[in-house]
Design an enzyme around this catalytic site. Sequence first.
Site, mmCIF file in Angstrom:
data_model
loop_
_atom_site.group_PDB
_atom_site.id
_atom_site.type_symbol
_atom_site.label_atom_id
_atom_site.label_comp_id
_atom_site.label_asym_id
_atom_site.label_seq_id
_atom_site.Cartn_x
_atom_site.Cartn_y
_atom_site.Cartn_z
ATOM 1 N N ASP A 65 0.814 -1.211 0.000
ATOM 2 C CA ASP A 65 0.000 0.000 0.000
ATOM 3 C C ASP A 65 0.850 1.264 0.000
ATOM 4 O OD1 ASP A 65 0.671 -0.894 2.615
ATOM 5 O OD2 ASP A 65 -0.827 0.405 3.517
ATOM 6 N N HIS A 66 2.169 1.103 0.081
ATOM 7 C CA HIS A 66 3.085 2.245 0.041
ATOM 8 C C HIS A 66 3.989 2.227 -1.188
ATOM 9 C CE1 HIS A 66 2.358 3.523 4.313
ATOM 10 N NE2 HIS A 66 1.876 2.303 4.330
ATOM 11 N N ASP A 196 3.536 4.311 9.372
ATOM 12 C CA ASP A 196 3.605 2.899 9.743
ATOM 13 C C ASP A 196 4.649 2.638 10.829
ATOM 14 O OD1 ASP A 196 1.835 2.811 7.583
ATOM 15 O OD2 ASP A 196 2.475 0.785 7.065
#
Length: 301
Positions: A65-66, A196
């Site tokens: 997702d990054h 994160d």
Amino acid sequence: MRELVVLGTASQAPTRTRNHNGHLLRWDDQGLLFDPGEGTQRQLLHAGVASSAVTRICLTHAHGDHTFGLPGLLSRMSLDGVPHPVPVHYPASADPVVRALVALARPGLDVRLHPHRASGEVAPGLRVEPLHHRVETFGYRLTEPDGRTLQPALLEAAGVRGPDVGTLVAEGRWRDVRLEDVSVPRRGQSFAFVMDTAPCDGAAALAQDVDLLVAESTYADEDVALAREHLHLTAGQAGELAGAAGVGTLVLTHFSSRYTDVAPLAAQARAAAASSRRPGGTVVRAVEDLDRVPLPRRRAG
């Protein structure tokens, strides 16, 4: 122009209203793109930002997702004929993933890979610090050097005009006039990106006294057990980080899909920042996709 362009605010899974993570910092003639998740090139179109505005890419870690927006973004930049080199910074342990993603992109763009292994400066004014997540993760901080602001009245009184002003700035002196005689100190602006991570020393070091901090707010305070399990921040922890560090503006992002309304998360962060900060307060803002956040006014030096 100095502003943050929010391209996506989702965490692991996108929603109908939130694209995967992605944040573009426009800093004068630079465009630093942080963590381009899936769909980043389309979000740039919606934001009205040309792909050529991206001059540097910074990845905090290798989770999809990054990073999964990287091949499409690089392909679009190649298709658009972007002429400048594009450095990509990332943790060294993510090297196989990053190289695989870059290999999927359309050729023709000058991509320069820069893995890092420890804290320190990775480009002029740009440094990294380790965070605490399930894989090797680094946050980023961009700092402008302190400078001086010229005072027109003092310049006039000293007889410094026209091209002589440029000489004074470049050399620090013109005849018997020193730069400090006709100027006042100007504090450099700063920006940090913390994504994160559980609370850790690296996050605190990145956030210290920055003007604008972008921080994940994956979970609400009542879900702290989930945050602890997955090594993420709650909204209150993000607020506490910002307040204790003396941050000017805190931008909350990277929200779990379990929260359709993030106003309560902003309230939790605001309360935590207020309780742990010196007088003056930290501005807290929970952003939505395609929001634009200007760098706050310069603070006194």
